[in-house]
Design an enzyme around this catalytic site. Sequence first.
Site, PDB file in Angstrom:
ATOM      1  N   ASN A   1       5.507  -1.809   8.569  1.00  0.00           N
ATOM      2  CA  ASN A   1       5.325  -0.485   8.016  1.00  0.00           C
ATOM      3  C   ASN A   1       6.655   0.257   8.163  1.00  0.00           C
ATOM      4  OD1 ASN A   1       4.133   1.944   7.035  1.00  0.00           O
ATOM      5  ND2 ASN A   1       2.181   1.388   7.984  1.00  0.00           N
TER       6      ASN A   1
ATOM      7  N   SER B   1       0.824  -1.205   0.000  1.00  0.00           N
ATOM      8  CA  SER B   1       0.000   0.000   0.000  1.00  0.00           C
ATOM      9  C   SER B   1       0.859   1.256   0.000  1.00  0.00           C
ATOM     10  CB  SER B   1      -0.902   0.002   1.242  1.00  0.00           C
ATOM     11  OG  SER B   1      -1.658   1.185   1.308  1.00  0.00           O
TER      12      SER B   1
ATOM     13  N   CYS C   1       0.699   3.851  10.422  1.00  0.00           N
ATOM     14  CA  CYS C   1       1.266   4.926   9.611  1.00  0.00           C
ATOM     15  C   CYS C   1       1.861   6.006  10.513  1.00  0.00           C
ATOM     16  CB  CYS C   1       0.199   5.534   8.706  1.00  0.00           C
ATOM     17  SG  CYS C   1       0.842   6.893   7.685  1.00  0.00           S
TER      18      CYS C   1
ATOM     19  N   GLY D   1      -3.639   3.723   0.788  1.00  0.00           N
ATOM     20  CA  GLY D   1      -4.413   3.832   2.019  1.00  0.00           C
ATOM     21  C   GLY D   1      -5.617   4.732   1.880  1.00  0.00           C
TER      22      GLY D   1
ATOM     23  N   GLY E   1      11.907  -3.414   2.048  1.00  0.00           N
ATOM     24  CA  GLY E   1      13.158  -3.466   1.303  1.00  0.00           C
ATOM     25  C   GLY E   1      13.268  -4.578   0.286  1.00  0.00           C
TER      26      GLY E   1
ATOM     27  N   GLY F   1       7.436  -2.909  -2.222  1.00  0.00           N
ATOM     28  CA  GLY F   1       6.998  -1.552  -1.942  1.00  0.00           C
ATOM     29  C   GLY F   1       7.814  -0.491  -2.635  1.00  0.00           C
ATOM     30  N   THR F   2       8.781   0.067  -1.918  1.00  0.00           N
ATOM     31  CA  THR F   2       9.567   1.180  -2.432  1.00  0.00           C
ATOM     32  C   THR F   2      10.231   0.867  -3.767  1.00  0.00           C
ATOM     33  OG1 THR F   2       9.967   1.985  -0.190  1.00  0.00           O
ATOM     34  CG2 THR F   2      11.487   2.738  -1.880  1.00  0.00           C
TER      35      THR F   2
ATOM     36  N   GLY G   1       1.359  11.395   4.111  1.00  0.00           N
ATOM     37  CA  GLY G   1       0.234  11.670   4.991  1.00  0.00           C
ATOM     38  C   GLY G   1      -1.099  11.169   4.484  1.00  0.00           C
TER      39      GLY G   1
ATOM     40  N   LYS H   1      -1.833  -4.407   9.705  1.00  0.00           N
ATOM     41  CA  LYS H   1      -0.488  -3.961   9.361  1.00  0.00           C
ATOM     42  C   LYS H   1       0.173  -3.359  10.589  1.00  0.00           C
ATOM     43  CE  LYS H   1       2.104  -1.752   5.686  1.00  0.00           C
ATOM     44  NZ  LYS H   1       2.008  -1.096   4.364  1.00  0.00           N
TER      45      LYS H   1
END
Length: 303
Positions: free
Chosen positions: A192, A21, A130, A46, A244, A265-266, A72, A165
């Site tokens: 997260n 996400s 988050c 999100g 990662g 993810g990233t 955010g 999560k």
Amino acid sequence: MSRLGVTIAGVPFKNPVTVASGTFGFGREFAPFYDLSRLGGIVVKGLTPAPREGNRPPRIAETPLGILNSVGLQNPGVEAFVRDELPFLRGFDTNIIANITGATPQEYADMCKTLSAAGGVDMIEINVSCPNVKEGGALFGASASGISSVVSACRKATSLPLIVKLSPNVTDIVEMAKAAHQAGADCLSLINTLLGMRIDTVTRRPILGNNMGGLSGPAVKPVAVRMVYQVARAVPLPVIGMGGISTADDAMEFLLAGATAVSVGTANLVNPMAAVEVLEGLRDRLDSTGESVCDIIGAVIPY
């Protein structure tokens, strides 16, 4: 593909590779690059009860082997997602997982009701972790009681499988995982982002407009693998591991540590093909050994 298949909380996944996400939007930007049906699942950006603009810029800062973000939770709101994005996503043969964040347990529960009534969502991921919002989110994920209150409210509101999560910014990740399990979670996802900060040494001001942000990318992988290992051995729930992952070998580490599935993810922000490259590499690795994904889940040999 049967060698790659897994089942999570009763939901069949054609393979264990999902996208995390906040790194994949609602899939539209990635659809031109490959058929999204190749993925085991898509965890959407999100969602909050109402549209949210997110934090003040700057919202991204590079770090060694990663990034800090303080976006955010910018999003169009859950109702706009159901109306405008869910029909597009349902055009692909993959599991759709909605990620939700609220300011109160009731807001989480109301979103679960909305998503359940809409149809087309396979699972709900409850974000209690988050670090980039001042209300809800990490506030709930920082304590076992907070996690319990949110998960219990969601459990009463929906029959869809619930993924919780978890935040790495806690003293005892196992305690948080147990609280989620006892409150009715069907699955756990971790980790997260880690709370971090950068400072401009010339202006002497924080680089991020929110002062602090969430660290993600290869730098966090050892922490993530450790936490997945601890949780998978302590709680009888499937775990989706992330943090990662950019190669098949990274994914193997998480699976060996006890994860049933993984999220890229990233890496998606650097290479739009990252998730399918992880999937192809994992498939080739298993073909070479004659194993299935289920054979290697939790197969690490500790000293």
